[in-house]
Scaffold this active site. Structure first.
Site, short mmCIF file in Angstrom:
data_model
loop_
_atom_site.label_atom_id
_atom_site.label_comp_id
_atom_site.label_asym_id
_atom_site.label_seq_id
_atom_site.Cartn_x
_atom_site.Cartn_y
_atom_site.Cartn_z
N ASP A 1 50.18 48.87 30.34
CA ASP A 1 49.48 50.12 30.68
C ASP A 1 50.48 51.27 30.55
O ASP A 1 51.66 51.06 30.27
CB ASP A 1 48.89 50.05 32.10
CG ASP A 1 49.97 49.93 33.18
OD1 ASP A 1 51.00 49.28 32.91
OD2 ASP A 1 49.79 50.47 34.28
N HIS B 1 49.41 41.35 26.26
CA HIS B 1 48.50 42.40 26.76
C HIS B 1 49.31 43.69 26.83
O HIS B 1 49.98 43.98 27.82
CB HIS B 1 47.98 42.01 28.15
CG HIS B 1 47.02 43.00 28.74
ND1 HIS B 1 45.69 43.00 28.43
CD2 HIS B 1 47.20 44.02 29.61
CE1 HIS B 1 45.08 43.98 29.09
NE2 HIS B 1 45.98 44.62 29.81
N ASP C 1 47.51 32.74 25.46
CA ASP C 1 48.12 33.76 24.61
C ASP C 1 47.01 34.63 24.04
O ASP C 1 46.68 34.56 22.86
CB ASP C 1 48.93 33.08 23.48
CG ASP C 1 49.61 34.12 22.60
OD1 ASP C 1 49.66 35.31 23.00
OD2 ASP C 1 50.06 33.75 21.50
N GLU D 1 50.59 39.76 30.16
CA GLU D 1 51.03 41.14 30.00
C GLU D 1 52.56 41.16 29.85
O GLU D 1 53.23 40.12 29.94
CB GLU D 1 50.60 41.99 31.21
CG GLU D 1 50.79 43.48 30.98
CD GLU D 1 50.01 44.38 31.94
OE1 GLU D 1 49.28 43.87 32.79
OE2 GLU D 1 50.17 45.61 31.82
O1 G3I Z 1 52.92 38.05 48.01
C1 G3I Z 1 51.91 37.05 47.87
C2 G3I Z 1 52.42 35.73 48.36
O2 G3I Z 1 52.71 35.82 49.72
C3 G3I Z 1 51.37 34.68 48.07
O3 G3I Z 1 51.86 33.42 48.41
C4 G3I Z 1 50.98 34.67 46.60
C5 G3I Z 1 49.86 33.72 46.32
O4 G3I Z 1 49.21 34.01 45.12
O5 G3I Z 1 50.56 35.95 46.23
C6 G3I Z 1 51.54 36.94 46.40
O6 G3I Z 1 51.02 38.16 46.02
C7 G3I Z 1 50.89 38.38 44.64
C8 G3I Z 1 51.74 39.57 44.27
O7 G3I Z 1 51.54 39.89 42.94
C9 G3I Z 1 53.23 39.31 44.48
O8 G3I Z 1 53.70 38.34 43.62
C10 G3I Z 1 49.45 38.64 44.32
O9 G3I Z 1 48.69 37.47 44.54
C11 G3I Z 1 49.29 39.10 42.89
O10 G3I Z 1 47.96 39.49 42.65
C12 G3I Z 1 50.21 40.25 42.63
O11 G3I Z 1 50.16 40.50 41.25
C13 G3I Z 1 50.67 41.75 40.82
C14 G3I Z 1 49.63 42.45 39.97
O12 G3I Z 1 50.16 43.63 39.45
C15 G3I Z 1 48.38 42.79 40.74
O13 G3I Z 1 48.65 43.63 41.80
C16 G3I Z 1 51.91 41.46 39.98
O14 G3I Z 1 52.95 40.93 40.80
C17 G3I Z 1 52.39 42.73 39.32
O15 G3I Z 1 53.43 42.42 38.45
C18 G3I Z 1 51.25 43.38 38.57
O16 G3I Z 1 51.71 44.58 38.09
C19 G3I Z 1 50.94 45.23 37.10
C20 G3I Z 1 50.73 46.64 37.60
O17 G3I Z 1 49.87 46.57 38.70
C21 G3I Z 1 50.22 47.57 36.52
N1 G3I Z 1 51.04 47.50 35.35
C22 G3I Z 1 51.15 46.16 34.81
C23 G3I Z 1 51.71 45.19 35.79
C24 G3I Z 1 51.85 43.79 35.24
O18 G3I Z 1 50.68 43.08 35.16
O1 9MR Z 2 45.37 46.72 31.26
C1 9MR Z 2 45.59 46.74 32.66
C2 9MR Z 2 46.90 46.07 32.97
O2 9MR Z 2 47.95 46.80 32.41
C3 9MR Z 2 47.07 45.92 34.47
O3 9MR Z 2 48.16 45.09 34.77
C4 9MR Z 2 45.85 45.32 35.09
C5 9MR Z 2 45.96 45.33 36.61
O4 9MR Z 2 46.17 46.63 37.08
O5 9MR Z 2 44.69 46.03 34.73
C6 9MR Z 2 44.46 46.06 33.34
O6 9MR Z 2 43.34 46.81 33.11
C7 9MR Z 2 42.12 46.14 33.28
C8 9MR Z 2 41.44 46.65 34.53
O7 9MR Z 2 42.18 46.33 35.68
C9 9MR Z 2 40.06 46.06 34.64
N1 9MR Z 2 39.30 46.35 33.43
C10 9MR Z 2 39.92 45.82 32.23
C11 9MR Z 2 41.29 46.41 32.04
C12 9MR Z 2 42.04 45.86 30.81
O8 9MR Z 2 41.35 45.19 29.93
#
Ligand code: G3I
Ligand code: 9MR
Ligand code: ZN
Length: 545
Positions: free
Chosen positions: A154, A470, A516, A525
């Protein structure tokens, strides 16, 4: 049956163990003349809970002559090709770093530096406060917030994610400067600073813009919702400044103190700017309690929500104590309070940055934290590193990972655990130095193909490397292959995006929960802070040859 190994390769010395799922006799065949240089029989690797596989190990550590090889089993199965040689990770490290350049926001990427991955300047219009956006304020105040790296696939820019990526890179440079001598071919190359510091400066200058007058630091700068899958310059959504979080403030204070130290020999003025900014945010931390962050209703850009800011505060106190010793007594008071509490001390991700305290404190030649705190941190480091050794011995793929550790971005967990083992190796004075080092290496081998899917999770590195990250530019640029050097998020035991949910049958073991597919944002991603720990790893590994 597959043969799973590091598809990039191995240094001449050190352990070389491929994994397979049936017992076999094997030969190591040299590609040039198809001659067998070694043969042996697999040994039992045991049941591996994270993958559901019963494993066997193919140990060819004795092969030390540089060359290109593959494994051939008695029943004629071939492994991917791999290299044995001492510079096997050099290009990998350069590509991992170059990806950060591709994330630059607010400037054009030109052919001279970006090759075919060019694009026009993006996100150059001023940003406004979220509040004004929600209230539809007429003529809202606007701010130049340009610059920095896109976070991931993103276009958002997030303070905590950015600070953590910077930390991995700056500590890697500080510990292993010899690994950062080559050109990245970026606009600043051939200047007076190592290229990695120029690249980090691009992000740091943006991060400085995220600091408010009172030392608070805004949590993120994104549009209200994610952009479509377009090139960055075609995304014209309004960028918004979201509120301050205490995690952002503490990470900012820490990374600015670190930057102040690292850049001092190269750019005194920047070093001072960073220090002044760090002090200001430290003051904010002293005067304010935890401030969390959650998206307002309807907004879906990254949240980076975090219920605890003590690890961030601990890192900030450690960094300021080291860089700015003598300026404020509260640095040591606070560091003692956090270190002597029972919070974790050994993680290097965006949620839990506690391990960065180890990097700030245990490598301080002035020992500003004192013997008691150093001991507490060292004890925590070795206790957790030894837990990883137990996990490695318990699982067939030889990893410091339990089945539940395959979360969103599990490859970051893999990398962070490798970092911990690297620190254990660096700080261990006994014969376990090599044990920790070999254990750290196993995690790199996993990333590059020694895993239950036989996939290299780094683009264009390895015969069976993943191809469809992604990543908006990768999708929208019309170029067949992605840039080289992107680490995928990797397997996620409970994927949430439809592309993965549709393709991964219920009950699939955690290590195999991956697709993939370009739409799979929860398994495939890319992010700046999944590449940065891999830079740390390769910077260390390159010195082991
Ligand atoms: O902290 C809990 C842990 O206590 C638990 O045991 C575990 C079980 O699943 O979950 C942990 O939380 C997770 C958290 O990451 C920390 O690792 C959540 O389930 C998980 O949903 C969360 O995912 C994050 C995701 O955003 C959604 O919020 C990813 O780490 C994080 O890297 C990802 O970041 C995104 C940005 O929002 C937007 N840009 C892209 C990026 C990569 O996808
Ligand atoms: O593309 C987005 C990605 O970079 C983020 O990690 C993710 C979680 O914030 O969200 C993706 O965007 C999706 C959105 O959350 C839901 N609709 C579809 C989007 C991408 O296809
Ligand atoms: Zn941009």
């Amino acid at each position: 049956m597959g043969i799973y190994l590091n598809q990039v390769g191995y240094q001449t010395e050190g352990a070389k163990i491929a994994v397979t799922t049936a017992p076999c006799n094997f030969q190591i065949i040299r590609e040039t003349d198809q001659i067998s240089v070694f043969d042996g029989t697999s040994t039992e690797g045991g049941f591996d809970a994270a993958s559901g596989d019963t494993t066997y190990h193919i140990d060819f550590s004795e092969v030390t002559v540089p060359g290109r090889y593959y494994i051939l089993t008695g029943d004629k199965q071939k492994s991917p090709l791999f290299t044995i040689g001492d510079d096997v990770y050099k290009q990998l490290q350069l590509d991992l770093m170059k990806c950060l350049y591709y994330q630059r926001c607010g400037c054009a990427l030109t052919e001279e530096y970006a090759g075919e991955y060019t694009h026009a300047a993006c996100h150059t219009t001023p940003a406004i406060f979220l509040e004004d956006y929600l209230n539809k304020t007429e003529n809202p105040k606007s701010f130049d917030m340009t610059g920095g790296w896109h976070d991931a696939g993103d276009f958002g820019r997030y303070s905590t994610a950015g600070a953590v990526a910077l930390a991995h890179l700056l500590y890697a440079y500080e510990l292993f400067p010899e690994s950062f001598q080559d050109s990245l071919n970026i606009p600043e190359s051939k200047g007076s600073m190592p290229d990695i510091l120029c690249e980090c400066m691009y992000e740091l200058k943006w991060l400085l813009k995220m600091q408010a007058e009172d030392g608070g630091v805004y949590h993120k700068l994104t549009s209200f919702c994610h952009a479509d899958f377009v090139m960055p310059e075609d995304d014209h959504m309004q960028f918004l400044i979201f509120p301050v979080s205490s995690m952002a403030v503490a990470d900012f204070a820490a990374v600015m103190a670190l930057a102040s130290r690292v850049y001092k020999p190269f750019d005194e003025a920047f070093s001072q700017t960073a220090l002044t900014a760090a002090r200001k945010s430290w003051k904010w931390l002293l005067n304010n309690p935890y401030v969390g962050f959650h998206n307002p209703e309807g907004s879906n850009t990254g949240e980076y929500d975090d219920e605890c800011d003590l690890d961030e505060r601990m890192w900030a106190s450690a960094e300021l104590l080291r860089t700015d010793y003598g300026y404020d007594e509260s640095y040591l008071e606070k560091l003692s309070e956090y270190v002597l509490s029972d919070i974790n001390k050994t993680d290097f991700g965006w949620t839990d940055v506690s391990g960065l305290t180890l990097l700030a404190t245990l490598f301080d030649s002035n020992h500003r934290a004192g013997a008691q705190l150093e001991k507490a941190l060292t004890d925590a480091l070795f206790a957790d590193a030894d837990k990883l050794l137990s996990l490695i011995n318990a699982g067939g793929y030889r990893l410091g990972m339990a089945p539940e550790d395959y979360v969103w971005g599990s490859n970051m967990v893999i990398c962070n655990r490798s970092m911990l083992l690297i620190l254990a190796s660096l700080l261990s004075s006994d014969d376990k130095k090599a044990t920790y080092k070999d254990a750290a290496f196993e995690h790199l081998h996993y990333l590059l193909g020694k895993n239950a899917l036989g996939i290299s999770y780094i683009t264009r590195h390895g015969e069976n490397a993943y191809k469809n990250p992604h990543n908006r530019p990768t999708f929208a640029d019309g170029i067949e292959l992605p840039m080289a050097g992107w680490v995928s998020g990797g397997p996620f035991k409970t994927p949430v995006d439809p592309a993965a949910v549709e393709r991964i049958p219920a009950g699939t073991p955690p290590m195999k929960c991956y697709v993939d597919h370009v739409d799979s944002y929860s398994t495939n991603e890319i992010t700046i802070y999944w590449n940065s720990p891999a830079v740390f790893m390769t910077a260390f590994f390159d010195l082991q040859k």
